[in-house]
Design a protein around this motif. Structure first.
Motif, PDB file in Angstrom:
ATOM      1  N   HIS A  75       1.162  -1.588  -0.330  1.00  0.00           N
ATOM      2  CA  HIS A  75       0.079  -0.055  -0.070  1.00  0.00           C
ATOM      3  C   HIS A  75       0.532   1.249   0.112  1.00  0.00           C
ATOM      4  O   HIS A  75       1.292   1.739   1.044  1.00  0.00           O
ATOM      5  N   ASP A 106      -1.336  -1.793  -4.273  1.00  0.00           N
ATOM      6  CA  ASP A 106      -2.453  -0.603  -3.763  1.00  0.00           C
ATOM      7  C   ASP A 106      -1.340   0.481  -3.734  1.00  0.00           C
ATOM      8  O   ASP A 106      -1.170   0.913  -3.214  1.00  0.00           O
ATOM      9  N   ASP A 147      -7.824   0.980  -5.074  1.00  0.00           N
ATOM     10  CA  ASP A 147      -8.525   0.150  -4.288  1.00  0.00           C
ATOM     11  C   ASP A 147     -10.255   0.752  -3.372  1.00  0.00           C
ATOM     12  O   ASP A 147     -10.613  -0.734  -3.333  1.00  0.00           O
ATOM     13  N   SER A 207     -13.860   0.803  -3.974  1.00  0.00           N
ATOM     14  CA  SER A 207     -15.053  -0.246  -4.985  1.00  0.00           C
ATOM     15  C   SER A 207     -15.421   0.291  -5.121  1.00  0.00           C
ATOM     16  O   SER A 207     -15.432   2.274  -5.284  1.00  0.00           O
TER      17      SER A 207
END
Length: 489
Positions: free
Chosen positions: A315, A341, A354, A356
């Motif tokens: 990340h 990510d 990431d 949604s």
């Protein structure tokens, strides 16, 4: 209604302003504790505020798992009448006591007795004096006065200033240089600057980073000081973050890329690229192409080396200042197949790959037949319509392009076409899906971007399995466009 100038604050106002500035610096340090061993090689384990036993360097102390710890002297002023220079540092206090430099020197000597290295910081909203022989040579990257302060013989302006500093602080020969090796001068950090940096740190650490969230953090530090708390552990800070409702995600490794202006988070980055002096232009709006001898190829080598500096990071937040070709190429270098990510701050909002979304957004695609060759040109325009400029550039430069695809949001081009991270991902995914079948019969794609910077990063991240080589162009405004980076399939 226009308000008039503010009155000069009284003593109480000055004291409150100074305290708030100190609590702000302390809160920024507290946020660093949230970046544990999974993203920091030497994590911060505690923060001290007005610590006993460290002399004049007691305002804020950053304790790390292993030395060096950082001891910060915080100085606040309500105006800029007196910049940081030799007089400010070496003059006795108003009460006739030791000067600021002598106090720092004395504290440094005491800290050095343990044998452990220490980092010292003088942090203030005062500006540096551009006429001071030593302070004017401060390195903006390291915030150290060295190596410039060590230049020149004893009779030079710098030599005379060094002697004056040494004498005023009652130092022995050579000790000034030793002190300046570990003393950072964090100058001209006004309240707004420190608040913005704290907000960025909070976003990178998985917290809300808005102004209200920063204010909540400052208030919490104040309460710890009122309660007599001198050392605040990482666990206590983590618990407070949960209680205060500040958590919104997870901590991320910082990738700092400074192209237009220096990045305030560069010192905290897992890896950083400082290109500010490698781009031509007198200011940020004009920095659009490399300054010789720097070249686009050299800059691309820097970008392609990024993954080797982020081994194990899953990340990552990209901070700093980038133009669109750089953002797109960074995203493509750390594309989805690398299992990283990516996140970036876009207008104080965190856009992350990431995030949604319900379903992909199919873009509008208009085709312009050109017939100059066998390549494909694509312009992705979201913030502003630029396809006519691109068409003109292609024909004037006789690029070997068969046709131009103009890609836009379904509801048209405007600077508010993307509402946030979810919408950005939905559109990036939709663009990738719509273009993939159209580009595969070409060997080369010429890509032009007019998008938010964060969107360029997200689109590059999804630019995988496209087929042909992609050449990304930089917009030189009145000079047309220039080939920047070349991205393999």
């Amino acid at each position: 209604m226009t308000s008039g100038p503010l009155r000069k604050p009284g003593r109480t106002g000055v004291r409150i302003g100074g305290d708030r500035y100190q609590w702000l610096v302390a809160w920024s340090a507290c946020v660093s504790t949230l970046r544990g061993p999974d993203v920091e090689s030497n994590p911060v384990v505690a923060v001290g505020v007005e610590v006993d036993g460290v002399g004049n360097l007691d305002d804020v102390v950053v304790y790390r798992q292993a030395p060096p710890n950082t001891y910060i002297q915080v100085k606040y002023t309500v105006d800029s009448q007196h910049p940081v220079n030799g007089a400010y540092l070496t003059d006795p206090s108003k009460a006739g006591g030791p000067s600021i430099l002598e106090k720092i020197y004395t504290a440094w000597k005491d800290l050095s007795k343990s044998g452990d290295p220490a980092e010292l910081v003088l942090m203030t909203n005062r500006a540096p004096d551009p006429q001071d022989p030593l302070v004017s040579g401060r390195d903006a990257r390291t915030r150290l006065l060295l190596p410039n302060a060590s230049e020149g013989g004893p009779t030079s302006k710098k030599g005379v200033a060094r002697h004056q500093w040494t004498t005023a602080a009652k130092m022995r020969g050579g000790e000034l240089t030793q002190l300046l090796e570990v003393l950072r001068f964090d100058l001209a950090h006004d309240v707004k600057h420190v608040e913005e940096k704290a907000g960025l740190q909070m976003l990178a650490s998985g917290l809300r980073g808005d102004a209200d969230a920063v204010a909540v953090g400052i208030g919490w530090v104040e309460q710890q000081v009122i309660a007599g708390k001198r050392r605040i552990t990482a666990d206590e800070i983590s618990d407070a973050v949960a209680d205060l409702g500040l958590r919104q995600g997870q901590s991320r490794s910082i990738l700092s890329i400074a192209t237009l202006t220096p990045d305030p988070l560069a010192a905290e980055a897992a890896h950083h690229l400082d290109w500010v002096d490698r781009f031509d232009g007198v200011d940020a709006p004009h920095k659009r192409r490399p300054l010789p001898p720097a070249t686009w190829e050299q800059l691309q080598d820097d970008i392609e080396a990024i993954p080797s500096h982020l081994v194990g990071a899953t990340h990552v937040i990209v901070t700093g200042s980038m133009r669109l070709p750089t953002a797109f190429t960074v995203g493509a270098t750390l594309r989805m197949v690398t299992n990283v990510d990516l996140a970036v701050v876009q207008r104080q909002d965190l856009w992350s790959t990431d995030t949604s979304y319900t379903e992909a957004v199919t873009p509008q695609i208009d085709t312009h037949q050109i017939g100059l060759g066998n390549d494909l040109a694509i312009v992705v325009q979201i913030a502003a319509p630029v396809h006519e400029d691109v068409l003109r550039f292609i024909t004037e430069q006789q690029l070997p392009v068969d046709k131009l695809l103009v890609v836009s949001p379904p509801r048209g081009v405007n600077d508010k076409a993307i509402s946030g991270s979810s919408a950005a991902n939905a559109l990036a995914f939709g663009i990738r899906n719509a273009l993939r079948p159209q580009v595969r019969r070409y060997q080369s794609v010429h890509l032009f971007l007019a998008t938010p910077m964060g969107f360029a990063l997200l689109l590059g991240h999804r630019w995988n399995a496209m087929g042909p080589t992609t050449v990304v162009y930089e917009d030189l405004v009145h000079l047309g466009y220039e080939r920047a980076f070349t991205i393999s399939a």
